[in-house]
Design an enzyme around this catalytic site. Structure first.
Site, PDB file in Angstrom:
ATOM      1  N   GLU A 147     -16.281  -4.429   3.358  1.00 50.14           N
ATOM      2  CA  GLU A 147     -15.562  -3.168   3.544  1.00 50.14           C
ATOM      3  C   GLU A 147     -16.438  -2.008   4.018  1.00 50.14           C
ATOM      4  O   GLU A 147     -16.074  -1.320   4.955  1.00 50.14           O
ATOM      5  CB  GLU A 147     -14.863  -2.791   2.229  1.00 50.14           C
ATOM      6  CG  GLU A 147     -13.861  -3.842   1.775  1.00 50.14           C
ATOM      7  CD  GLU A 147     -13.253  -3.514   0.431  1.00 50.14           C
ATOM      8  OE1 GLU A 147     -12.290  -2.722   0.392  1.00 50.14           O
ATOM      9  OE2 GLU A 147     -13.734  -4.051  -0.580  1.00 50.14           O
TER      10      GLU A 147
ATOM     11  N   ARG B 230      -5.928 -10.717  -4.900  1.00 51.41           N
ATOM     12  CA  ARG B 230      -7.116  -9.940  -4.568  1.00 51.41           C
ATOM     13  C   ARG B 230      -7.611  -9.238  -5.817  1.00 51.41           C
ATOM     14  O   ARG B 230      -6.816  -8.712  -6.603  1.00 51.41           O
ATOM     15  CB  ARG B 230      -6.836  -8.905  -3.471  1.00 51.41           C
ATOM     16  CG  ARG B 230      -8.099  -8.115  -3.105  1.00 51.41           C
ATOM     17  CD  ARG B 230      -7.934  -7.275  -1.871  1.00 51.41           C
ATOM     18  NE  ARG B 230      -7.135  -6.084  -2.085  1.00 51.41           N
ATOM     19  CZ  ARG B 230      -7.272  -4.957  -1.387  1.00 51.41           C
ATOM     20  NH1 ARG B 230      -8.166  -4.877  -0.435  1.00 51.41           N
ATOM     21  NH2 ARG B 230      -6.495  -3.922  -1.625  1.00 51.41           N
TER      22      ARG B 230
ATOM     23  N   ARG C  95      -6.184  -3.937   8.336  1.00 54.58           N
ATOM     24  CA  ARG C  95      -5.919  -2.677   9.027  1.00 54.58           C
ATOM     25  C   ARG C  95      -4.811  -1.898   8.332  1.00 54.58           C
ATOM     26  O   ARG C  95      -3.900  -2.470   7.751  1.00 54.58           O
ATOM     27  CB  ARG C  95      -5.484  -2.935  10.474  1.00 54.58           C
ATOM     28  CG  ARG C  95      -6.573  -3.504  11.379  1.00 54.58           C
ATOM     29  CD  ARG C  95      -5.999  -3.822  12.747  1.00 54.58           C
ATOM     30  NE  ARG C  95      -6.988  -4.315  13.679  1.00 54.58           N
ATOM     31  CZ  ARG C  95      -7.668  -3.562  14.543  1.00 54.58           C
ATOM     32  NH1 ARG C  95      -7.442  -2.272  14.582  1.00 54.58           N
ATOM     33  NH2 ARG C  95      -8.549  -4.087  15.358  1.00 54.58           N
TER      34      ARG C  95
ATOM     35  N   ASP D  16     -12.024   1.345   4.202  1.00 48.94           N
ATOM     36  CA  ASP D  16     -13.195   1.836   3.487  1.00 48.94           C
ATOM     37  C   ASP D  16     -14.404   1.983   4.399  1.00 48.94           C
ATOM     38  O   ASP D  16     -15.244   2.861   4.168  1.00 48.94           O
ATOM     39  CB  ASP D  16     -13.509   0.895   2.320  1.00 48.94           C
ATOM     40  CG  ASP D  16     -12.573   1.112   1.151  1.00 48.94           C
ATOM     41  OD1 ASP D  16     -12.581   2.212   0.575  1.00 48.94           O
ATOM     42  OD2 ASP D  16     -11.802   0.196   0.826  1.00 48.94           O
TER      43      ASP D  16
ATOM     44  N   HIS E  40       0.840  -1.191   0.000  1.00 48.61           N
ATOM     45  CA  HIS E  40       0.000   0.000   0.000  1.00 48.61           C
ATOM     46  C   HIS E  40       0.882   1.250   0.000  1.00 48.61           C
ATOM     47  O   HIS E  40       1.883   1.319   0.726  1.00 48.61           O
ATOM     48  CB  HIS E  40      -0.923   0.011   1.219  1.00 48.61           C
ATOM     49  CG  HIS E  40      -2.052  -0.955   1.083  1.00 48.61           C
ATOM     50  ND1 HIS E  40      -1.863  -2.279   0.809  1.00 48.61           N
ATOM     51  CD2 HIS E  40      -3.402  -0.783   1.170  1.00 48.61           C
ATOM     52  CE1 HIS E  40      -3.037  -2.883   0.733  1.00 48.61           C
ATOM     53  NE2 HIS E  40      -3.988  -1.999   0.953  1.00 48.61           N
TER      54      HIS E  40
ATOM     55  N   ARG F 161      -9.299   6.387  -2.929  1.00 49.71           N
ATOM     56  CA  ARG F 161      -8.714   5.372  -2.063  1.00 49.71           C
ATOM     57  C   ARG F 161      -8.605   5.896  -0.636  1.00 49.71           C
ATOM     58  O   ARG F 161      -8.423   7.093  -0.392  1.00 49.71           O
ATOM     59  CB  ARG F 161      -7.316   4.993  -2.559  1.00 49.71           C
ATOM     60  CG  ARG F 161      -7.330   4.148  -3.816  1.00 49.71           C
ATOM     61  CD  ARG F 161      -7.658   2.727  -3.468  1.00 49.71           C
ATOM     62  NE  ARG F 161      -7.570   1.861  -4.626  1.00 49.71           N
ATOM     63  CZ  ARG F 161      -7.839   0.574  -4.605  1.00 49.71           C
ATOM     64  NH1 ARG F 161      -8.229   0.012  -3.491  1.00 49.71           N
ATOM     65  NH2 ARG F 161      -7.725  -0.151  -5.689  1.00 49.71           N
TER      66      ARG F 161
END
Length: 1054
Positions: free
Chosen positions: A676, A554, A755, A717, A162, A888
Site C-alpha cells: 500500500e 481481508r 482502486r 494509501d 467502502h 483512512r
C-alpha cells in the site's frame, strides 16, 4: 461516476457537441421543471421564489466567470454569499435539499444519456466487442488466437462496502426507477396519452424523492452493506450479465466462427462485504458466516423466480433420453417416499406466471421478505426495462436461465468445507456450442422425422416440467436451509422425504445442461436455458462460492502476528513479535513442513486473538470457493504471508477433525499480499522473491494454486503517503518488477488493483486505466475493486452495466493481445524518476512535515463532521491518533472534495512539472504526454480534476472557518500551488483551457456549478454555527444534507 461519464462522452462526435447534448438538456429541463412544481407545493410560493432567485444569482456568477469577467462575477458571488449566510435554517435546509436533488436528477439524466447515445449510434461503440474484435482481426490477429484469448480471459470485479455511497438504498432505487421512466419516455411510438402517463409517473417519483428522508439515521452494519451489494445484483446485473454474454458470444462467432464455450467465464463478480476486517471491528467471524448465508439465500430466491418462468414455457412432451431418464427417476423417487406417489401430470402442473412475454413492466417492487432472525430483512426490487425490438422483457421470458446459471454460482451448503465436482457435467459444459449443435443437428437430420418423433415423444407427460419442478423443490430447500442458518437454528436434514438442498453448482448444472442440449438442438430452449445458466459462474452461485460473488477476506498483518505471538509465548518459544524476519521465516517454514497441530484447543487467549482464529475456522468451513482469497493489508515481509498460511492450515486441521475428514492442502485459500505505501511498493519485489525462493511456499503454490500468485496493489494509501504522481510511478515500477519476477520463476501472476472512485484514490475511466498498465501486467487476467458510489454508477442501471462489462472485456483483451507501449526512450524514465522525487518531496513537505497542516485540514474541511454521516460500518481511522497516517484514505479524499480544493489529487504535481519545464524538459514532457499511455492518462485525469476545483469556494471556507493566521497563509499558498499546477498542465498538454480536448465534459461540469456553489456557501455557514453549538441536531442534519448535495454535484466522494 464522473470518470465513467467521461468515457461515455469522449466517443461523442466533436463536430457538433452542442446538438449531441440536446436530448440530455431536454431531460434535465423536464426533471428540473417537475422538481420546481413539487417545490411550489411542498415549500410554498414564497420560499420557491427565493430559491429561484438564489439559483439565478449563482448562474449569473458562473456565466460571467466563464466569459472572463472576474470582477462582475466576484461581485455577484459576494452578493449571493451575503444572502445565503443570513438565511434561517428553516429556509436554508429546503434550499440545500432542492439543489442537491437537482444535481442527483441531472446525474440520472447524464447516465441515461450515455446509454441512449450508445444505443442510437449507427456504428458500434469504439470499445464494443464488435468494434474491437474487428480491429484485431484487421490488424492480423489470428481468429483462433482471438477465440482462445476471449475464452480464457478472467476479469473479476470485487464489490466493496467502502463508505463513499452517500445515498440511501431507498433513494438509489428511486433514481433507478426514474432512469427506467426516462428510457420509456424516449420511445418514438408512444401515444400522447402514454407520454402524459410517463410524465405523471416521473412527477410522482420526484415528489416521493422530496418527501423521503435522505439521511441515514443509523450507522449501517456489515450485513446492511452486504444487502446493498445484493441489491445491485438483483436490480441490474442479474439481467445485464446474460445480455452481455449473448453479445460477446455473437461477436465472437461472427469473427472466429465459434460461440463462446459454455464453461468460459470472462467476467466474474466478487465481494468483500462482510469479509473486510481491515480496521473494522464490526466485521467478525459470525458476520462473515451470516453474510454468506444471506447471499446464498438471495441466489436461491432469484433462481426460484427464473425456474418458475422456465417451467411454464417448456411445455413440450418430446425430449432427449437424458431428460426422460431424469424425469422417470424423479417420479420413481417421489413414489417411494413417505409422502406417497404423485402422478407425472400433477408433478408437471405449473401456474401461469404474472409476467408474460410481450408485456412491458418498468419496475416491480416485491414485498419485504423477513427471516425469523431479527436482523435479516431484505427488500427485493427488480428493474425490468423493455428490450426494444425483441418483444420480450429480460425477466419475462426464459431466454436467460442457463446464462444466469453459468455466471452466478451459489454455494448452497455452508457445512461443506471443500467442493466436489462432477466430471461429466463439467466436460459437457466445456464443449464448443457451435460444434455440439452441428452434431445434434446431424443426428436429427439423419433420422426420419416420424421415427425421430416416435422415439422421443412421451404423450401425457411433461418431462421438462417434471425435471425443473424437482430443481425448484431443491432450490426451495436450499433457501429454507439458509433461513435456518440465519435464524440460528441447526439446519435439518431431509428425513421427511423432502428435497435435498443443492451442495454444488454441478448438481444444478446437470438438469439445465440436459435441457439445453436437447431442445431445438441447442437452438430454442437451449438458448432459453443458457440465459439462465450463465450468471452462475459470473457470480459464483452454486459452488461453495458465496452465492452472488466469491467473498474475499481481508485483515491487517499485525493481527496475525499478534495471534502467533500469543501462541509462541504460550508454548514457550518466545515472543514472535520480537523475532527478526529471518527467524520468523525459519520457524514458519518448519511448522508448515510438519504435520502436527500447533495450537492447543484449550489455550487461553484474548478476545482479539480468539476472533482471528475464529475467522480462519469460518473460512475453513465455508471453503475455498466461498472465500476466494485472503488479503493481507500492510504486508511488510514474506513472513506475513507465511503466517496466514500457517493459521489457515491450523484451522483446516481443526475443522476436518470435527467433520472426520482428511485435511486437503488444495483447499487452502489464495493468500494475497497487499502493498500500500510507497515503502511497501518499493519492497514488494524483494518480498515476492523471498516467497518464491522458499522451498515450502513454492511447492505449496504449485500443489494448491497451480503456480498462480496473486498480488494486490493499494492505490489509496500510496497516494495519501506520497502524492498521486509519485504513487502512480511506484505502482507502475512495482508491476514491472513483479511481472519480470514471476515470469523468471515460471509463475502465473494476477494483479489485484485496489482502486477507488476518485483520481486521488487511483480511479479513472476503465478503458484508459487498463490500457495504461505496464506491458505484460494483464495477460488475460485482471482483478479490480469497485467501491461505494461507483458500484451504483457503473452497475446500478442495466444499460450502463452492460456497457461496463463490455468495456472491461475489450480493454483486458487489447492489453493482452496488443500490450500498451512502454517508455519509448530511457530519457522518459529518467524524467519520470525526477518528477516522482520532486512531487513526493513537495507533497510530503505540506502534508506530513508542515506543523499547522493537520489543524488547517480540520478547520478548512468538514473532516471531523463526516463521521456523523453514517455511510459505512468502518471507522474513519485505523487508530484513534490525530495524524494523516492513521486517517483512512476515503475521508481524506472526501473532505477535500467538499471544499472543492481536491488537494490529494494534484498536490506536488504542479511543482514537479514546473521544475522540469524550467530545466528545459518541456518538449520531452509533451512527447511523453502524446506517446506514452501511462503518462498521458495520468495527465488527462489530473486535468479533469483541476477543472472541477474551485479556489474561490476554497477561499470562502478559509475566510470563515480558519482563524489562525499561519493556517490562513497555508490555505493561500495551497491555492497558489493549484494555479501553478493548472498552468503546468496546460503547458504539457498544449491546451489553452482545461478540458479543451473534451468540451462536452467541461460543459457538463459548468452546468452543475450554479447548483453546487449555493450548497458550498450554506455548508460554510452551517459549519460556522455548528462548531459553536456542536450538539444542535438541526444544524447537524443541515450539514449532512449539504455534504450529500455536494457529493452529488462533484460526482465523486472518496
Amino acid at each position: 461516476m464522473e470518470l465513467e461519464l467521461q468515457r461515455f462522452l469522449t466517443a461523442l462526435p466533436t463536430c457538433n457537441a452542442q446538438d449531441d447534448l440536446t436530448p440530455l438538456e431536454d431531460d434535465c429541463k423536464l426533471l428540473g421543471s417537475l422538481l420546481d412544481e413539487c417545490l411550489r407545493v411542498e415549500v410554498g410560493e414564497g420560499l420557491f421564489k427565493k430559491i429561484e432567485r438564489i439559483r439565478t444569482l449563482a448562474q449569473c456568477a458562473s456565466t460571467l466567470s466563464l466569459k472572463g469577467d472576474a470582477v462582475a462575477s466576484s461581485m455577484i458571488s459576494q452578493r449571493l454569499a451575503d444572502e445565503l449566510m443570513t438565511l434561517e435554517m428553516e429556509e436554508a435546509v429546503p434550499l440545500t435539499r432542492a439543489c442537491g436533488h437537482y444535481l442527483n436528477l441531472s446525474g440520472i439524466a447524464e447516465l441515461h444519456h450515455g446509454v441512449r447515445r450508445d444505443r442510437s449510434q449507427r456504428e458500434p461503440n469504439v470499445n464494443s466487442c464488435e468494434n474491437v474484435f474487428s480491429r484485431l482481426i484487421t490488424e492480423g490477429v489470428d481468429a483462433e488466437d482471438l477465440y482462445r484469448a476471449v475464452s480464457e480471459q478472467q476479469v473479476e470485479i470485487v464489490l466493496t462496502a467502502h463508505p463513499t455511497q452517500v445515498n440511501r438504498r431507498t433513494l438509489q432505487y428511486k433514481h433507478t426507477r426514474i432512469a427506467a421512466l426516462l428510457q420509456q419516455h424516449d420511445r418514438s411510438d408512444l401515444t400522447s396519452e402514454e407520454r402524459r402517463n410517463i410524465v405523471s409517473e416521473l412527477q410522482r417519483e420526484v415528489a416521493a424523492l422530496w418527501q423521503t428522508d435522505e439521511l441515514r439515521r443509523q450507522k449501517p452494519t456489515p450485513l446492511d452493506e452486504a444487502r446493498g451489494g445484493l441489491h445491485i445484483v438483483e436490480q441490474s446485473l442479474w439481467a445485464a450479465v446474460p445480455q452481455y454474454m449473448r453479445r460477446l458470444s455473437a461477436a465472437l462467432k461472427k469473427y472466429t466462427g465459434h460461440d463462446l464455450p459454455l464453461q468460459a467465464t470472462p467476467f466474474k463478480f466478487g465481494s468483500w462485504m462482510g469479509g473486510d476486517r481491515d480496521g473494522n471491528p464490526n466485521v467478525t467471524a459470525t458476520v462473515t458466516a451470516h453474510v454468506t448465508a444471506l447471499a446464498r439465500w438471495m441466489a436461491a430466491d432469484l433462481y426460484l423466480r427464473e425456474i418458475d418462468t422456465l417451467r411454464f414455457e417448456l411445455s413440450m412432451s418430446q425430449c432427449s433420453a437424458a431428460v426422460w431418464r431424469m424425469a422417470r427417476r424423479i417420479v420413481s423417487d417421489s413414489n417411494s417416499r413417505k409422502a406417497g406417489p404423485i402422478s407425472s401430470h400433477t408433478a408437471a402442473e405449473v401456474s401461469v406466471p404474472h409476467d408474460l412475454p410481450g408485456q412491458v413492466r418498468v419496475v416491480t417492487c416485491r414485498k419485504y421478505t423477513r427471516f425469523s432472525h431479527p436482523e435479516v430483512m431484505y427488500c427485493s426490487f427488480v428493474v425490468q426495462p423493455p428490450q426494444y425490438g425483441s418483444g420480450r422483457l429480460t425477466f419475462c421470458c426464459s431466454a436467460s436461465l442457463l446464462l444466469t446459471f453459468l455466471h452466478f454460482r451459489i454455494d448452497l451448503d455452508s457445512k461443506r468445507p471443500f467442493s466436489t465436482t462432477r466430471p461429466a457435467a463439467r466436460a459437457q459444459s466445456c464443449l464448443d456450442p457451435t460444434l455440439m449443435r452441428r452434431t445434434l443437428m446431424a443426428q436429427r437430420t439423419g433420422t426420419a422425422p416420424v421415427q425421430f418423433a416416435r422415439a422421443h415423444e412421451h404423450p401425457g407427460f411433461h418431462p421438462y416440467r417434471i425435471v425443473l419442478g424437482h430443481v425448484r423443490d431443491r432450490l426451495a430447500a436450499t433457501r429454507r436451509r439458509m433461513e435456518d442458518l440465519l435464524s440460528g437454528r441447526e439446519p435439518s436434514g431431509s428425513t421427511d422425504g423432502g428435497a435435498l438442498w443443492y451442495e454444488d453448482e454441478d448438481e444444478l448444472a446437470e438438469p439445465l445442461m440436459a435441457c439445453y442440449w436437447w431442445g431445438g438442438w441447442g437452438v430454442w430452449e437451449g438458448r432459453n436455458c443458457m440465459n439462465k445458466l450463465k450468471p452462475t459462474r459470473t457470480f459464483s452461485v452454486l459452488q461453495p462460492k458465496t452465492s452472488i460473488g466469491a467473498r474475499l477476506l481481508r485483515s491487517e498483518s499485525t493481527r496475525h502476528a499478534e495471534a502467533l505471538d500469543a501462541v509462541t509465548t504460550y508454548l514457550g518459544y518466545g515472543s514472535y513479535l520480537e523475532w527478526s524476519e529471518d527467524q520468523k521465516i525459519e520457524w514458519l517454514t518448519k511448522e508448515l513442513q510438519g504435520r502436527r497441530p500447533l495450537i492447543p484447543s484449550d489455550m487461553p487467549m484474548s478476545s482479539e486473538v480468539r476472533e482471528v482464529l475464529d475467522t480462519f475456522k469460518v473460512a475453513a468451513r465455508l471453503g475455498r470457493g466461498s472465500l476466494g482469497a485472503y488479503v493481507i493489508s500492510m504486508t511488510k515481509g514474506a513472513s506475513d504471508v507465511m503466517a496466514v498460511e500457517l493459521l489457515q492450515r491450523e484451522a483446516r486441521m481443526q475443522v476436518c477433525a470435527e467433520l472426520s475428514r482428511t485435511p486437503d492442502e488444495s483447499a487452502s485459500l489464495r493468500v494475497v499480499p497487499l502493498f500500500e505505501t510507497l515503502e511497501d511498493l518499493e519492497a514488494a519485489g524483494d518480498i515476492v522473491t523471498r516467497l518464491l525462493t522458499n522451498p515450502w511456499y513454492r511447492a505449496h503454490l504449485a500443489a494448491a494454486h497451480d503456480n498462480h500468485q496473486e498480488v494486490m496493489l493499494g492505490y489509496s494509501d500510496s497516494g495519501k503517503d506520497a502524492g498521486r504522481l509519485a504513487a502512480n510511478w511506484a505502482l507502475y515500477k512495482c508491476q514491472e518488477q513483479l511481472v519480470a519476477l514471476t515470469k523468471a520463476n515460471n509463475v502465473r501472476l494476477t494483479l489485484f488493483h485496489g482502486r477507488g472512485g476518485t483520481v486521488g484514490r487511483g480511479g479513472g475511466p476503465t478503458h484508459i486505466a487498463i490500457q495504461s498498465q505496464p506491458p505484460g501486467s494483464v495477460e488475460g487476467s485482471f482483478r479490480i475493486t469497485e467501491q461505494g458510489e461507483m458500484v451504483q454508477a457503473k452497475f446500478g442501471i442495466s444499460g450502463v452495466a452492460l456497457s461496463q462489462l463490455e468495456t472491461y472485456t475489450t480493454a483486458v483483451l487489447l492489453a493482452t493481445l496488443r500490450p500498451p507501449s512502454p517508455p519509448r526512450r530511457e530519457e522518459w524514465r529518467t524524467v519520470m524518476e525526477m518528477l516522482s522525487r520532486a512531487s513526493c518531496e513537495s507533497y510530503r513537505n505540506v502534508v506530513h512535515h508542515n506543523p499547522v497542516f493537520i489543524q488547517y485540514f480540520k478547520h478548512a474541511t468538514p473532516e471531523e463532521e463526516l463521521g456523523n454521516l453514517n455511510i459505512g460500518s468502518r471507522p474513519a481511522r485505523r487508530r484513534q491518533e490525530p495524524s494523516i497516517a492513521t486517517l483512512r484514505a476515503i475521508p481524506w479524499i472526501f473532505a477535500w472534495t467538499q471544499n472543492r480544493l481536491i488537494l490529494p489529487s494534484w498536490l506536488g504535481i504542479g511543482a514537479s512539472l514546473m521544475m522540469a519545464i524550467q530545466q528545459g524538459h518541456l518538449p520531452t514532457l509533451q512527447a511523453m504526454y502524446r506517446e506514452w499511455p501511462f503518462f498521458g492518462s495520468t495527465v488527462d485525469l489530473i486535468e479533469m480534476i483541476l477543472a472541477k476545483t474551485e479556489p474561490r469556494i476554497a477561499a470562502l471556507y478559509d475566510s470563515v472557518l480558519v482563524e489562525d493566521s499561519e493556517q490562513k497563509r497555508l490555505g493561500a499558498e495551497l491555492r497558489e500551488r493549484l494555479a501553478r499546477c493548472q498552468m503546468a498542465i496546460l503547458k504539457v498538454t498544449g491546451h489553452e483551457r482545461l478540458l479543451d480536448n473534451n468540451p462536452t465534459l467541461r460543459k457538463l461540469i459548468n452546468m452543475r456549478t450554479p447548483y453546487i456553489d449555493p450548497i458550498n456557501i450554506l455548508q460554510v455557514e452551517v459549519l460556522r454555527r455548528l462548531r459553536k453549538n456542536p450538539l444542535n441536531q438541526r444544524l447537524r442534519d443541515a450539514l449532512l444534507i449539504s455534504i450529500n448535495g455536494i457529493a452529488a454535484g462533484m460526482r465523486n466522494t472518496g
